[in-house]
Structure formats: structure tokens, C-alpha cells
Enzyme design. Structure first.
Site: not given
Ligand code: S3P
Length: 439
Positions: A319, A394, A346, A167, A24, A350
Site C-alpha cells: 500500500d 492513498r 487496489k 494476498s 486498518k 494505482r
Molecule cells: C490487507 C492486505 C493487503 C493490503 C490491504 C490490507 C489486509 O491487500 O493492500 O490494504 O489487511 O489483509 P491484499 O491481501 O489484497 O494484498
């Protein structure tokens, strides 16, 4: 019509070899960088889930030509910039989509209004707006930085930014905006997070350097690069592979192989943790796919024991804590998951929903502000619950996996949301022998 409730029943061992959909994170980034670049980006293995399809529509709205040419095969004809969209951009359920797109558009002289579904409208956007504002973007928002909001991009200033939380989405938004800044943009990470944006920016022609200072990762982007459309082969999503893998580990007599799973070390914390719990996982056929290592993972039913998950590992499996909590429910002893306060912002809270769902299925869980502890007994949990998912894909998939090896069936509400990240989940699990039906 989508079923109102899905039910997973304990049954036969799971066996077989499957492929999970494309990653994703990489799918969103391929569409966004393809739209920012000049020329054609050809993508194979794109995740055709609702989240990514919303990003494809958004890139079209910002002026790129986005075309589906076959299953998972897409082309993006980028115009080397974004034009102003004529309508509101609806990012659906996708936090990654909206946060990265806001970063990407901030460097162009355009104004856009973003919204999303009920879950996305509750999630914090201030974490992205704050650094974009420091660079010179302006916005109007409801409720201190929640969607819907209107963002105005333009000429941006250089920035040296220390992330207040680990993040990858915030890091990526700053780097994408930084392509148009008047000087280098530096992001300092408290803990290393997934580096797909850095890798893909380089592949599209930007200069990104990474160094370590006092145990912190420092990423610097040189502005002004002319991005060129590039081929992207999206590898299998480790966050989706986690579901059939844990299903095999907890269901007696099972053996399942998932092929072509991305093994980027910033994404594989779950597999390390499962191994520490005693999981029989083997990885074969390691190879390169578009600059990311992939491999085939085989999981066999295993006797698991509880562990303390190092908090520093959280970014590499953020995740995956919901499905780890399911594995923990089958383990002997306590599995301690701390330093995961980010789980509360999220698609749902969660920590709260995993604690409530597991309790409803007869598992003893202790909730903490920034974590939770699952008390496993080593025996299959009772199951039998109707789990409220609050529309979180999820939470739904994790509890369905629990139902495959619990003593009684587990039902989940709002299963239609599984299509945001893993539209083939139920069919793929049935192909392995799982008893998952509309309840
Ligand atoms: C992601 C970063 C994560 C993850 C999300 C996808 C990404 O989030 O939880 O499903 O593709 O950069 P955060 O940046 O909020 O940790």
C-alpha cells in the site's frame, strides 16, 4: 459538506510530534474476531475510518453487539457465531472488510448478500470465492465474482491451499473459514504477507502453526477452537505514518516524529526502502503493544537517491508504493518498482493513477504492466496538477504530500475518500505546518 477539491501548497518546514490512527488491518480483524468469539472483546485505538466503521456495522448485522465507548474505544459482545443478517451488507470501499467477512461467515449456516461502492464493485472477489468454494461454500455473483454477490455458508471441508498471489486478505479469509472446517486448513504463501490474522487468532484461542518449506511460508490452522473475546490495543498504522514521514523527508528544514507506529517486519518495507534511498529515519522507544512491536519514528529532511526496490519486498509495502513514488520524484536518478501488478487491483489501478498524477505534476514516469519507474532529477518537481484520484484515498494523500514540496500547489479531486483510512489526515498535516486547504 466535503470539499470537492483539496489543495496543498509548498511552504514552511514541517515540524512536530504526531500520532496516526490505529492500524486498518488490525482494526478490521479485531471487530471480526470479536464477533466470532464468545464474550467481550475490548478494543482501544480502533481506526474510526469509513472502512472500519462499515465492518463494525456488518458485525452488528451478523448478530454481535458493537458499542463505541469513547474515542477509538469499542466493545464487541460476540455470540460465538454469526446469525443471518436481515439486510444487504454494504462494505463501502473496503476490500479487506468484505473479503475477511466473507471468509468468517462461510463457516456458519447463514446466507448473506454483500455489496460495496463503485470501486469495490469493480474489484476481484473470485480470489476469495475460489478457496471458499473448494471448502464447500456456495455463491451467486454478478460478472464472474464481483459484488454484489450472495454467499451461503455451512459445513466446510479441510483445505490445503497454495495462494496464487501474495494476498493477506485471501489467506485470512481461508483461515477464518477454516475455524469451522472438518479438518486442518493449510495455506501456502508464495511470499510472506502480513500475519495479523495468525497472531490474533492465537490470542483469541486458536491453534495456528507456521513453518517454512522450500522458501514458502506454510500456515496451518487446527479447526474447532472456541474463540474467547480478548483485549486488543491497536497500534498506529505504518501505512498512514508513511505520509507525514515522507512529507518531512522531502520538505527542506523539516523534522517530524510519529509515535506508536507498528513495526511488524511484514509491514515496514517502505521504511527499509527509504533508508536505502538515503533517508534520515530513526526509530526509538521500541516496545510491545498487544503482541506487535511499536516504536517512534523521526524523519528529517534528506537528500534522496533512486533505488531498485526488490520485487520480493512488495508484500511488506504494497500500500506504500504511491507515497514511495512521491519520495522518488524528489530523488536523484531512477526508482524502479517492479513485481507490483497487485497495485492494479487496489481501490484504483494505482500504477496507472500514480503515473498519470506524477506526469500531471511534471515528473517523468515509465509505466510497465507490473510496475513503474520514476525518473527523479533531484530537484523539486513542478507540481501544479489537478490530480484525478478515482476516489482512492492513498492516491489523494500521496499527491497532497507532493504539493507540500513541489514548486507549485497540487490539487486533488474527491478528497472526501481520505476518510476511509485516515480521517484526521488534513488536520494532522496542518498541525505540522502544512498548507492544505479547500481549493
Ligand atoms: C490487507 C492486505 C493487503 C493490503 C490491504 C490490507 C489486509 O491487500 O493492500 O490494504 O489487511 O489483509 P491484499 O491481501 O489484497 O494484498
Amino acid at each position: 459538506m466535503t470539499a470537492a477539491v483539496l489543495s496543498a501548497r509548498p511552504g514552511a518546514p514541517l515540524s512536530g510530534t504526531v500520532q496516526v490512527p490505529g492500524d486498518k488491518s488490525i482494526s478490521h480483524r479485531a471487530l471480526i474476531l470479536g464477533a466470532m468469539a464468545s464474550g467481550r472483546t475490548t478494543i482501544t485505538g480502533l481506526l474510526e475510518g469509513e472502512d472500519v466503521l462499515a465492518t463494525a456495522r456488518a458485525m452488528q448485522a451478523f448478530g454481535a453487539t458493537v458499542t463505541r465507548t469513547g474515542e477509538g474505544a469499542w466493545t464487541v459482545e460476540g455470540k460465538g457465531g454469526f446469525s443471518e443478517p436481515s439486510d444487504i451488507i454494504d462494505c463501502g470501499n473496503a476490500g479487506t472488510g468484505v473479503r475477511l467477512i466473507m471468509g468468517a461467515m462461510a463457516g456458519y449456516p447463514v446466507t448473506a448478500t454483500f455489496t460495496g461502492d463503485g470501486s469495490l464493485r469493480k474489484r476481484p472477489m473470485g480470489r476469495v470465492l475460489e478457496p471458499l468454494g473448494k471448502m464447500g461454500a456456495t455463491w451467486l455473483s454478478r460478472d464472474g465474482g464481483r459484488l454484489p454477490l450472495t454467499l451461503r455458508g455451512g459445513t466446510l471441508a479441510a483445505l490445503d491451499y497454495t495462494l496464487p498471489m501474495a494476498s493477506a486478505q485471501v489467506k485470512s479469509a481461508v483461515l477464518l473459514a477454516g475455524l469451522h472446517a472438518d479438518g486442518p486448513v493449510t495455506v501456502v504463501e508464495p511470499e510472506a504477507t502480513r500475519d495479523h490474522t495468525e497472531r490474533m487468532l492465537r490470542a483469541f484461542g486458536a491453534t495456528v502453526t507456521v513453518s517454512d518449506h522450500n522458501d514458502r511460508r506454510v500456515i496451518t490452522l487446527q479447526p474447532g477452537a472456541k474463540l474467547s473475546g480478548s483485549p486488543v490495543a491497536v497500534p498506529g498504522d505504518p501505512s498512514s505514518a508513511a505520509f507525514p514521514i515522507v512529507a518531512a523527508l522531502i520538505t527542506p528544514g523539516s523534522q517530524v516524529t510519529v509515535t506508536g507506529v507498528m513495526l511488524n517486519p511484514l509491514r515496514t518495507g517502505l521504511f527499509d526502502t527509504l533508508r536505502e534511498m538515503g533517508a534520515d529515519l530513526t526509530i526509538t522507544n521500541r516496545r510491545d503493544a498487544s503482541g506487535e512491536e511499536v516504536g517512534d519514528i523521526t524523519a528529517r529532511h534528506s537528500t534522496l537517491h533512486g533505488v531498485v526496490v526488490p520485487p520480493g519486498r512488495a508484500p511488506s509495502m504494497i500500500d506504500e508504493y504511491p507515497i514511495l513514488a512521491i519520495a522518488a520524484a524528489f530523488a536523484t536518478g531512477d526508482t524502479v518498482m517492479r513485481g507490483v501488478g497487485e497495485m492494479r487491483v487496489k481501490e484504483s489501478d494505482r500504477i496507472a493513477l500514480m503515473s498519470a498524477g506524477l506526469e500531471a505534476c511534471g515528473v517523468d514516469v515509465e509505466e510497465e504492466p507490473e510496475g513503474f519507474i520514476v525518473h527523479g532529477t533531484g530537484a523539486p518537481p513542478r507540481g501544479g496538477g489537478l490530480v484525478e484520484t478515482h476516489g482512492d484515498h492513498r492516491i489523494a494523500m500521496s499527491h497532497l504530500i507532493l504539493g507540500l514540496a513541489a514548486r507549485e500547489a497540487v490539487r486533488v479531486d474527491e478528497p472526501g475518500m481520505i476518510a476511509t483510512s485516515f480521517p484526521t489526515f488534513a488536520d494532522m498535516m496542518r498541525g505540522l505546518g502544512a498548507d492544505i486547504t479547500e481549493a
